[in-house]
Scaffold this motif. Structure first.
Motif, PDB file in Angstrom:
ATOM      1  N   THR A 224       0.859  -1.188   0.000  1.00 60.44           N
ATOM      2  CA  THR A 224       0.000   0.000   0.000  1.00 60.44           C
ATOM      3  C   THR A 224       0.892   1.234   0.000  1.00 60.44           C
ATOM      4  N   GLU A 225       0.293   2.385  -0.244  1.00 59.79           N
ATOM      5  CA  GLU A 225       1.020   3.653  -0.179  1.00 59.79           C
ATOM      6  C   GLU A 225       0.760   4.278   1.181  1.00 59.79           C
ATOM      7  N   THR A 226       1.820   4.559   1.913  1.00 59.48           N
ATOM      8  CA  THR A 226       1.665   5.027   3.287  1.00 59.48           C
ATOM      9  C   THR A 226       2.435   6.313   3.524  1.00 59.48           C
ATOM     10  N   LEU A 227       1.972   7.060   4.526  1.00 62.44           N
ATOM     11  CA  LEU A 227       2.694   8.236   5.002  1.00 62.44           C
ATOM     12  C   LEU A 227       2.437   8.359   6.498  1.00 62.44           C
ATOM     13  N   ILE A 228       3.499   8.546   7.281  1.00 61.95           N
ATOM     14  CA  ILE A 228       3.391   8.633   8.730  1.00 61.95           C
ATOM     15  C   ILE A 228       3.762  10.036   9.184  1.00 61.95           C
ATOM     16  N   GLY A 229       3.016  10.594  10.124  1.00 54.89           N
ATOM     17  CA  GLY A 229       3.300  11.926  10.651  1.00 54.89           C
ATOM     18  C   GLY A 229       3.166  11.929  12.164  1.00 54.89           C
ATOM     19  N   ARG A 230       3.802  12.910  12.802  1.00 55.97           N
ATOM     20  CA  ARG A 230       3.706  13.061  14.255  1.00 55.97           C
ATOM     21  C   ARG A 230       2.824  14.263  14.561  1.00 55.97           C
ATOM     22  N   ILE A 231       1.786  14.039  15.352  1.00 59.31           N
ATOM     23  CA  ILE A 231       0.831  15.088  15.673  1.00 59.31           C
ATOM     24  C   ILE A 231       1.292  15.890  16.876  1.00 59.31           C
ATOM     25  N   SER A 232       1.629  15.188  17.946  1.00 58.78           N
ATOM     26  CA  SER A 232       2.139  15.839  19.153  1.00 58.78           C
ATOM     27  C   SER A 232       2.540  14.762  20.141  1.00 58.78           C
ATOM     28  N   GLY A 233       3.520  15.069  20.987  1.00 58.84           N
ATOM     29  CA  GLY A 233       3.904  14.140  22.039  1.00 58.84           C
ATOM     30  C   GLY A 233       4.108  12.737  21.524  1.00 58.84           C
ATOM     31  N   ASP A 234       3.300  11.799  22.040  1.00 56.34           N
ATOM     32  CA  ASP A 234       3.406  10.399  21.621  1.00 56.34           C
ATOM     33  C   ASP A 234       2.274  10.010  20.676  1.00 56.34           C
ATOM     34  N   GLU A 235       1.692  11.008  20.000  1.00 55.76           N
ATOM     35  CA  GLU A 235       0.583  10.757  19.077  1.00 55.76           C
ATOM     36  C   GLU A 235       1.067  10.868  17.629  1.00 55.76           C
ATOM     37  N   PHE A 236       0.713   9.867  16.843  1.00 54.25           N
ATOM     38  CA  PHE A 236       1.092   9.825  15.433  1.00 54.25           C
ATOM     39  C   PHE A 236      -0.149   9.574  14.587  1.00 54.25           C
ATOM     40  N   VAL A 237      -0.012   9.843  13.290  1.00 54.37           N
ATOM     41  CA  VAL A 237      -1.112   9.563  12.368  1.00 54.37           C
ATOM     42  C   VAL A 237      -0.529   8.891  11.130  1.00 54.37           C
ATOM     43  N   LEU A 238      -1.241   7.897  10.625  1.00 56.56           N
ATOM     44  CA  LEU A 238      -0.790   7.124   9.466  1.00 56.56           C
ATOM     45  C   LEU A 238      -1.856   7.194   8.378  1.00 56.56           C
TER      46      LEU A 238
END
Length: 575
Positions: A224-238
């Protein structure tokens, strides 16, 4: 299968993101060609103007055409400067080439001329080359500085991942494309413990290591095509795209989960990390920016409350009610910890409007001081087992107030407190009641414990033992919401109760039909046959009051004679 390189994907993503953020020079190609043609035209025409013997009138004065040479030269310079300013690198190299092409012709003109009349043109050309070079270099430095600022605006400085702003813009871009994708909310479990025990510097190093691992997953063959980002602190979004089946989404998430759960060593300390994963899909689950984020978070919170580890939850509509319950539960826990559980007292009167006593009703405020409806927090408290702590807090506070009032006034009124089935079945319940009565110096015979019929369903024998112990201490027993449960009359006879409370639902319908009126009358009769007093709850209307008087009800509780009130107001009624 689609392979995605971590670095190239990130850079292309940042470029797409900055389209909406960066000020770009967007002059058209047509204008660029026009500038070149103007320059060439002026260059070709200028020698003819310089050698012309013709004159023209300007405000009545004769002017030679050759005097326009300076004007044309200035226009040439301006066109070159415009190329550099509006077209950057392409404009600079084009302007430089055109300027350099002027030198051969200027040198030939100097050689042919009997005097060095063309020498100023060479110096002018050198000056324009220096000018456009300075402009270009300054512009380049400015663009690089802007690029760094823009990169900082869309990049998390600690991990190098796209930050909250970048992920938000990217989410909008995906929605605009109208292709299906999954938004995954990720929260590292118990990461606060790492910060607290090892320090924030160590926590930052762990986050960087986690980010590097997940970048490697993005750059691997996931299908699949993925992208990971960091929102804040220990929170991420994929973000996950390019899938056909639901299982492909779950497989991709498991790749990130498995990579995270591999042992991690930072500064010679081993860490074993886990995370909670929840996701929502576009357009099946949600179609707007905010709802996608909210629903993914709801699913993630469900995964976290389920243990988090190795649990991946997809959003479903029934999670919305769960999320609300979770929010109420958190507010209850916070209120208990911060002593924001309090009580109001609702008066009870006999049929002649003489004060019998008060029922203590639990109340909770949130952190902003707003009241949370009992209809919201009581069911959640019962479901989560927190109702016992609320019972205890209300019982102790109300008993403290009541004991003080009784000692000062000498009144023989009754304090009625609600006790849940869960609370009553605790091994230390009897000891707790004794402790409260002793500490608050409340006469036991002026305290009434309210229980519901449902206690008979859960554990009848244990309930009888507990009730017998309370009666031996001298307390009164009230059966709350009588008629709504499932207990039999034999149970009622064995409960050693003192009072029946007729539920508000029956009072509301009592005057609607003759059978409803007879039903309430039957409950009152049963109570009297068993030597119990009867109180009607939720009495609000005058005709209800008259009916209850006619059918022999002993006591009244409801808005008609008194709403729940703070202890200070209740004390005025006693006086």
């Amino acid at each position: 299968m689609r392979r995605t390189g971590a670095n190239s994907d990130k850079m292309s993503f940042l470029n797409r993101t900055m389209v909406n953020f960066r000020e770009r020079k967007t002059s058209s190609k047509v204008t660029f060609v026009v500038l070149i043609l103007l320059y060439i035209g002026f260059s070709v025409y200028m020698p003819f103007v310089g050698s012309s013997q013709k004159v023209f009138d300007v405000f009545g004065k004769k002017m030679p055409f050759s005097s326009c040479t300076g004007v044309l030269s200035s226009l040439l310079s301006i066109s070159l400067i415009f190329m550099v300013v509006f077209y950057g690198k392409l404009g600079y190299w084009t302007a430089l080439t055109l300027s350099l092409l002027q030198f051969p012709q200027q040198i030939v003109n100097i050689i042919r001329a009997p005097v060095l009349a063309g020498l100023p043109g060479i110096f002018s050309n050198i000056l324009i080359i220096i000018t456009i070079t300075v402009i270009y270099r300054n512009q380049k430095r400015s663009s690089e500085a802007q690029r760094k600022l823009h990169d900082q605006a869309v990049t998390d400085t600690l991990t190098g991942l796209p930050n909250r702003f970048a992920c938000s813009v990217y989410l909008d871009q995906l929605i605009a494309k109208r292709n299906q994708f999954a938004l995954v909310s990720i929260d590292l479990n118990n990461f606060k413990g790492i910060n607290d025990m090892m320090g924030h510097a160590a926590g930052d190093q762990v986050l960087k290591a986690v980010a590097e691992r997940w970048k490697a997953v993005v750059g691997s063959e996931t299908g699949t095509e993925t992208l990971i980002g960091r929102i804040s602190g220990d929170e991420f979004v994929l973000f996950i795209q390019g899938y056909n089946e639901e299982e492909e989404v779950n497989q991709t998430i498991r790749r990130f989960r498995d990579e995270l759960e591999k042992p991690l060593t930072v500064n010679e300390v081993d860490y074993h990390l886990q995370a909670s994963f929840g996701y929502a899909k576009y357009p099946m689950d949600a179609t707007t920016h905010d709802s996608l984020i909210t629903y993914a978070d709801v699913a993630m919170n469900k995964a976290k409350s389920s243990g988090g580890a190795r649990t991946v939850v997809r959003f479903t509509r029934d999670l919305l009610s769960y999320e609300h319950e979770l929010e109420i539960e958190q507010q209850i826990r916070s209120a208990l910890e911060e002593d924001r559980v309090f009580y109001h007292l609702q008066p009870q009167f006999n049929i002649d409007h003489q004060l019998r006593g008060f029922e203590a009703l639990a109340r909770i405020r949130d952190k902003d001081g707003k009241l949370i409806s009992p209809g919201e927090f009581i069911p959640v408290a019962e479901k989560t087992g927190l109702v016992s702590r609320i019972d205890s807090a209300v019982f102790r506070k109300a008993a403290s107030f009541f004991g003080d009032v009784v000692r000062r006034s000498g009144s023989d009124i009754t304090l009625s407190v609600n006790i849940s089935v869960q609370h009553m079945m605790k091994n230390n319940f009897i000891a707790e009641v004794k402790s409260i009565l002793e500490e608050c110096k409340v006469p036991a015979n002026q305290v009434e414990i309210e229980i519901t019929e449902s206690i008979m369903i859960d554990s009848a024998e244990n309930a009888f033992k507990c009730l017998d112990a309370l009666k031996q201490m001298g307390l009164r027993i009230a059966i709350d919401d009588f008629g709504t449960g499932y207990s039999s009359l034999s149970y009622l006879n064995r409960m050693s109760a003192d009072l029946l409370k007729v539920d508000k639902a029956f009072i509301d319908q009592m005057n609607a039909t003759d059978s409803s009126r007879k039903y309430v009358a039957a409950i009152i009769s049963i109570g009297h046959i068993m030597n119990l007093e009867v109180i009607a709850e939720g009495v609000e209307e005058g005709d209800q009051m008259e009916t209850l008087r006619d059918i022999g009800c002993d006591f009244i509780q409801g808005f008609i004679w008194g709403r729940p009130m703070p202890p200070e107001e209740a004390e005025k009624l006693i006086a």
